[in-house]
Design an enzyme around this catalytic site. Structure first.
Site, short mmCIF file in Angstrom:
data_model
loop_
_atom_site.label_atom_id
_atom_site.label_comp_id
_atom_site.label_asym_id
_atom_site.label_seq_id
_atom_site.Cartn_x
_atom_site.Cartn_y
_atom_site.Cartn_z
N CYS A 61 -0.08 4.83 11.12
CA CYS A 61 0.24 6.32 11.61
C CYS A 61 -0.92 6.82 12.62
O CYS A 61 -1.54 8.01 12.56
CB CYS A 61 0.48 7.34 10.68
SG CYS A 61 -0.91 7.66 9.40
N ALA A 82 0.98 -1.04 0.17
CA ALA A 82 0.00 0.06 0.20
C ALA A 82 0.98 1.16 0.00
O ALA A 82 1.24 1.78 1.00
CB ALA A 82 -0.83 -0.09 1.09
N GLY A 94 6.48 7.50 0.18
CA GLY A 94 7.70 7.82 1.02
C GLY A 94 8.46 6.63 1.35
O GLY A 94 9.48 6.64 1.53
N LYS A 95 7.90 5.44 1.87
CA LYS A 95 8.49 4.34 2.17
C LYS A 95 9.14 3.54 1.18
O LYS A 95 10.34 2.99 1.17
CB LYS A 95 7.86 3.38 3.07
CG LYS A 95 7.65 3.92 4.42
CD LYS A 95 6.30 4.18 4.62
CE LYS A 95 6.06 4.99 6.10
NZ LYS A 95 4.63 5.99 6.01
N ALA A 124 1.55 4.38 -1.93
CA ALA A 124 1.54 5.66 -2.48
C ALA A 124 1.33 6.54 -1.32
O ALA A 124 0.59 6.15 -0.40
CB ALA A 124 0.10 5.86 -3.41
#
Ligand code: SAM
Length: 491
Positions: free
Chosen positions: A250, A128, A133-134, A130
């Site tokens: 998060c 997952a 960042g990761k 988009a």
């Protein structure tokens, strides 16, 4: 959380227009119950977490970027490529951002990409992913070896993801926009590392997302937890025996963190939580915060609290799959280590005329690049260099199959922006190196899509800033036509 329909548009607009930062009452109450006397300091940290910048080590070492950057960067204790950005600085508008030298990322989010061990040539799936960042972090750590499959079920978001991987100069990523169950059916047991950075109630995003605040409710939290369990059902089966699953959110809701892990461990006794590397300020997860209590091994997962660790707050768990014989091969019985595995449709081998057109371009324009080692496939009119290992991609919705080199039209090769972004400009025969602090503002003009003037031979030129690629231009009689992609141009 996509539950927008639940409240009226007017209600949502009300909060946005007022610019209010009112936390959902149920959230405050729950956190007060969990954190007791720490609640106030937690809420204060949550209201204004610091901004982070992660250096893209594919392009520049962290200390060099720090020395070059005209804005102040404070090193984080973890990870070494992470920095805090001083308040008031806007590194997102600096040309180094367009050149992919860094990714603006919450410091806690950087922990997620940093924690899994990546074996040499690892096969990594970000399920997952988009906006990336990761994924860009994992790709930097892979340093061109192995493969990163970056997936997001929402096609528009997968395009944004592909754009960020391109900006960061990633060569070995496959980008897909698929439902996880389809990937599981195809690639079960193939990956060394699978990351599920799950869609969640986003409680650590409350400071910047009115939508996250408006959409929050105890029921929405439970809905997120159900969705996370569904995602993990597929994710577990994509990990090879002996491989690792990373689960992160998060949000602070125990139901989406310890609760989801407890349910996962009950269904999968072959999964074992393992310790992350030492991260200053990280706290163990709280098995006692869910009912019934989660197994004690859940304490190996970590909570990054905004009042203890720089960043907005994250939850991270690493789980090793310990069952069964080690998979030595791709799903579908392909020998993934051999280039033959790549030849699955829709990728096809280019014709010799197409390869010749490409070779001519490389010899003239990029004589410093050894193109003979590229494993090139043709997808439609695009030529893409396949990653060193690649899962079978037939009948999947694939946006990128490795490094997009260029497009062949009417027998002519036209270079892709991705080609420019993943090379050292010193490899180019013709180059215009602009200075980021040039008072004439040539870099800005280039990034806005304007024509440049420069003397030199006609043909393709690589435009760079302070020695880092920005994109292509094509010179005719001293006028350089701008080939910076329209989708990226600054207004
Ligand atoms: N890892 C990303 C990063 O660091 O930039 C952030 C990921 S965000 C928390 C969660 C993403 O999951 C969203 O982009 C959303 O579109 C995607 N998503 C939601 N449901 C999904 C599903 N069933 N399969 C794959 N992706 C999904």
């Amino acid at each position: 959380m996509s539950r927008r329909g639940r409240r009226s548009r007017g209600e949502r607009r009300g909060v946005a227009e007022a610019g209010a930062f009112e936390l959902p009452a149920g959230f405050r109450e729950r956190m007060a119950g969990l954190l007791g006397p720490e609640t106030e300091v937690f809420l204060e940290a949550l209201s204004a977490p610091p901004s982070g910048l992660r250096v893209n080590t594919l392009k520049v070492p962290p200390e060099r970027l720090r020395a070059m950057a005209p804005f102040e960067l404070v090193p984080l204790e973890y990870p070494p490529e992470g920095f805090l950005v001083a308040e008031g600085e806007r590194p997102g508008s600096h040309p180094y951002h367009a050149a992919g030298l860094y990714y603006l990322q919450d410091p806690g989010a950087m922990v997620v990409g940093a924690v899994p061990d990546l074996p040499e040539g690892a096969r990594v799936l970000d399920l997952a992913a988009a906006p990336g960042g990761k994924s860009t972090h994992l790709a930097a750590r892979l340093a061109g070896r192995g493969v990163l499959v970056a997936n997001d079920v929402v096609p528009a978001r997968a395009r944004e993801l592909a754009g960020n991987l391109e900006r960061c100069g990633v060569r070995n990523a496959v980008v897909t926009a698929e439902r996880p169950e389809r990937l599981r059916e195809r690639w079960g047991g193939w990956f060394d590392v699978v990351l599920v950075d799950a869609p969640c109630s986003g409680e650590s995003m409350f400071h910047k997302s009115a939508a996250a605040r408006m959409e929050w409710s105890p029921e929405a939290v439970l809905g997120c937890a159900r969705r996370q369990q569904e995602l993990l059902r597929d994710a577990v089966e994509l990990v090879r025996p002996g491989g690792v699953l990373v689960y992160s959110t998060c949000t602070f809701a125990p139901e989406e963190n310890e609760g989801v892990l407890a349910a996962l461990l009950e269904r999968h006794p072959e999964l074992e939580p393992i310790d992350p590397p030492a991260i200053p300020g990280a706290e163990p997860a709280r098995p006692d915060w869910v009912t019934p209590p989660a197994p004690p091994s859940v304490m190996r997962a970590i909570r990054l609290w905004p009042h203890r660790v720089p960043g907005a707050g994250h939850f991270v768990a690493i789980l090793r799959r310990s069952d069964g014989p080690l998979a030595d091969d791709a799903g579908q019985g392909h020998d993934a280590a051999s280039p033959a595995a790549h030849a699955a449709p829709p990728a096809a081998r280019p014709t010799s005329a197409t390869l010749k057109a490409m070779a001519n371009f490389f010899e003239e324009v990029l004589p410093g690049l050894d193109h003979s080692r590229l494993d090139v496939a043709q997808i439609g009119d695009q030529l893409q260099a396949l990653p060193p290992v690649c899962p079978a991609l037939a009948r999947l919705r694939v946006l990128r199959t490795g490094w997009w080199l260029g497009t062949v039209r009417n027998g002519r090769f036209e270079p892709a922006h991705s080609l420019a972004m993943a090379i050292d400009p010193a490899l180019a025969a013709q180059r215009i190196d602009l200075a980021s602090d040039d008072p004439v503002g040539e870099v800005e003009r280039y990034l806005r899509g304007e024509t440049l003037r420069s003397a030199g031979e006609d043909g393709w030129v690589l435009v760079s800033v302070d020695g880092f690629s920005l994109g292509w231009g094509k010179r005719t009689g001293g006028v350089v036509k701008n080939h910076y992609p329209k989708r990226l141009r600054r207004r």
